[in-house]
Structures are given as C-alpha cells and as structure tokens.
Design a protein around this motif. Sequence first.
Motif, PDB file in Angstrom:
ATOM      1  N   CYS A   5      16.004  -3.527   6.699  1.00  0.00           N
ATOM      2  CA  CYS A   5      15.598  -3.480   8.102  1.00  0.00           C
ATOM      3  C   CYS A   5      16.672  -4.154   8.949  1.00  0.00           C
ATOM      4  CB  CYS A   5      14.268  -4.202   8.320  1.00  0.00           C
ATOM      5  SG  CYS A   5      12.881  -3.458   7.466  1.00  0.00           S
ATOM      6  N   SER A   6      16.934  -3.582  10.118  1.00  0.00           N
ATOM      7  CA  SER A   6      17.879  -4.158  11.052  1.00  0.00           C
ATOM      8  C   SER A   6      17.391  -3.870  12.466  1.00  0.00           C
ATOM      9  CB  SER A   6      19.268  -3.556  10.840  1.00  0.00           C
ATOM     10  OG  SER A   6      20.182  -4.080  11.774  1.00  0.00           O
ATOM     11  N   LYS A   7      17.317  -4.894  13.288  1.00  0.00           N
ATOM     12  CA  LYS A   7      16.874  -4.768  14.684  1.00  0.00           C
ATOM     13  C   LYS A   7      15.530  -4.065  14.786  1.00  0.00           C
ATOM     14  CE  LYS A   7      21.571  -4.871  16.396  1.00  0.00           C
ATOM     15  NZ  LYS A   7      22.639  -4.160  17.088  1.00  0.00           N
ATOM     16  N   GLY A   8      14.620  -4.363  13.857  1.00  0.00           N
ATOM     17  CA  GLY A   8      13.272  -3.819  13.898  1.00  0.00           C
ATOM     18  C   GLY A   8      13.119  -2.417  13.339  1.00  0.00           C
ATOM     19  N   VAL A   9      14.215  -1.819  12.856  1.00  0.00           N
ATOM     20  CA  VAL A   9      14.157  -0.476  12.281  1.00  0.00           C
ATOM     21  C   VAL A   9      14.366  -0.586  10.776  1.00  0.00           C
ATOM     22  CG1 VAL A   9      15.217   1.809  12.236  1.00  0.00           C
ATOM     23  CG2 VAL A   9      15.051   0.557  14.394  1.00  0.00           C
ATOM     24  N   CYS A  10      13.397  -0.064  10.015  1.00  0.00           N
ATOM     25  CA  CYS A  10      13.494  -0.130   8.553  1.00  0.00           C
ATOM     26  C   CYS A  10      13.856   1.230   7.995  1.00  0.00           C
ATOM     27  CB  CYS A  10      12.165  -0.600   7.952  1.00  0.00           C
ATOM     28  SG  CYS A  10      11.743  -2.291   8.419  1.00  0.00           S
ATOM     29  N   ARG A  11      14.788   1.222   7.058  1.00  0.00           N
ATOM     30  CA  ARG A  11      15.183   2.431   6.332  1.00  0.00           C
ATOM     31  C   ARG A  11      14.864   2.188   4.863  1.00  0.00           C
ATOM     32  NH1 ARG A  11      17.860   4.695  10.425  1.00  0.00           N
ATOM     33  NH2 ARG A  11      19.481   3.641  11.550  1.00  0.00           N
ATOM     34  N   TYR A  12      14.018   3.055   4.330  1.00  0.00           N
ATOM     35  CA  TYR A  12      13.561   2.876   2.954  1.00  0.00           C
ATOM     36  C   TYR A  12      14.336   3.781   2.012  1.00  0.00           C
ATOM     37  CZ  TYR A  12       9.736   0.420   5.183  1.00  0.00           C
ATOM     38  OH  TYR A  12       9.004  -0.464   5.918  1.00  0.00           O
ATOM     39  N   ASP A  13      14.628   3.258   0.823  1.00  0.00           N
ATOM     40  CA  ASP A  13      15.323   4.034  -0.200  1.00  0.00           C
ATOM     41  C   ASP A  13      14.354   5.000  -0.869  1.00  0.00           C
ATOM     42  OD1 ASP A  13      17.788   2.760   0.207  1.00  0.00           O
ATOM     43  OD2 ASP A  13      17.226   1.108  -1.113  1.00  0.00           O
TER      44      ASP A  13
ATOM     45  N   GLY B 147       0.791  -1.229   0.000  1.00  0.00           N
ATOM     46  CA  GLY B 147       0.000   0.000   0.000  1.00  0.00           C
ATOM     47  C   GLY B 147       0.823   1.278   0.000  1.00  0.00           C
ATOM     48  N   ASP B 148       1.945   1.300   0.732  1.00  0.00           N
ATOM     49  CA  ASP B 148       2.783   2.503   0.790  1.00  0.00           C
ATOM     50  C   ASP B 148       3.841   2.541  -0.316  1.00  0.00           C
ATOM     51  OD1 ASP B 148       4.617   0.592   1.596  1.00  0.00           O
ATOM     52  OD2 ASP B 148       4.924   1.437   3.601  1.00  0.00           O
ATOM     53  N   ARG B 149       3.851   1.552  -1.199  1.00  0.00           N
ATOM     54  CA  ARG B 149       4.771   1.446  -2.336  1.00  0.00           C
ATOM     55  C   ARG B 149       6.238   1.390  -1.914  1.00  0.00           C
ATOM     56  NH1 ARG B 149       2.028   1.788  -7.084  1.00  0.00           N
ATOM     57  NH2 ARG B 149       3.826   2.335  -8.361  1.00  0.00           N
ATOM     58  N   ARG B 150       6.505   0.982  -0.686  1.00  0.00           N
ATOM     59  CA  ARG B 150       7.879   0.830  -0.206  1.00  0.00           C
ATOM     60  C   ARG B 150       8.340  -0.629  -0.257  1.00  0.00           C
ATOM     61  NH1 ARG B 150       8.474   4.823   4.987  1.00  0.00           N
ATOM     62  NH2 ARG B 150       8.545   6.754   3.785  1.00  0.00           N
ATOM     63  N   ALA B 151       7.490  -1.472  -0.791  1.00  0.00           N
ATOM     64  CA  ALA B 151       7.819  -2.891  -0.916  1.00  0.00           C
ATOM     65  C   ALA B 151       6.973  -3.491  -2.028  1.00  0.00           C
ATOM     66  CB  ALA B 151       7.550  -3.630   0.399  1.00  0.00           C
TER      67      ALA B 151
END
Length: 103
Positions: A67-75, A11-15
């Motif tokens: 994602c690492s340790k529950g924190v996701c960083r999106y490009d 839905g958010d187009r991040r995946a």
Amino acid sequence: GRVITSAKFRGDRRAINITLSNLNVASRIDYLLSYNTKGTMQGASGSIDLSLTGGGSITRELLFGNCSKGVCRYDAGITNAKLTITSTLLNGQRVVKRYRLKV
C-alpha cells in the motif's frame, strides 16, 4: 512459558493476521512472510520490541501486496507462502514457529 501465536487469513484472503499473546515471557518478536508471485519472491518482515508494549497481546496484519498513499495493490497467483515467527524469550532462548499458507 512461551509466546502463543496464531495466524489467520483476512476474510478476503489478501492478508494474514498474526496474533501474539503471553508476551510477558519474551523480549522481542521477529516475523517474516515470504511468497512467490509471477516468478518473483515477495514478502514482509518486521520486529516488535516488547519492552515498549507492556505485555498483553498484539495483532499485526501482513498484506500479500503493498500500500502507498492509501492505495493498495494486491499480488495475484501467490504460491509457496510461508510465515515464520521467532520469539526471543527473557532467558535468551529463541523459539521459532513456522506456518505454510495455502492462499
């Protein structure tokens, strides 16, 4: 028969969510998501050994980021996004399905 594939944006187009079905005709699935962001090639890849799944259908979510340790960083600023799904059928034939993605 062939493996049935579909690829849809989250839905958010991040995946991108890939769904694979009719898996009883294949022994293995390989997938590769590649894209450019800020001048750098990024991506995600993997494989599924279908001897461990028992057929049916499978869904995988591939992030445009990490994602690492529950924190996701999106490009951001994603261009030239492509998804390739390769199915290896029980008879040894390889079937390739390619998607061009407009993020």
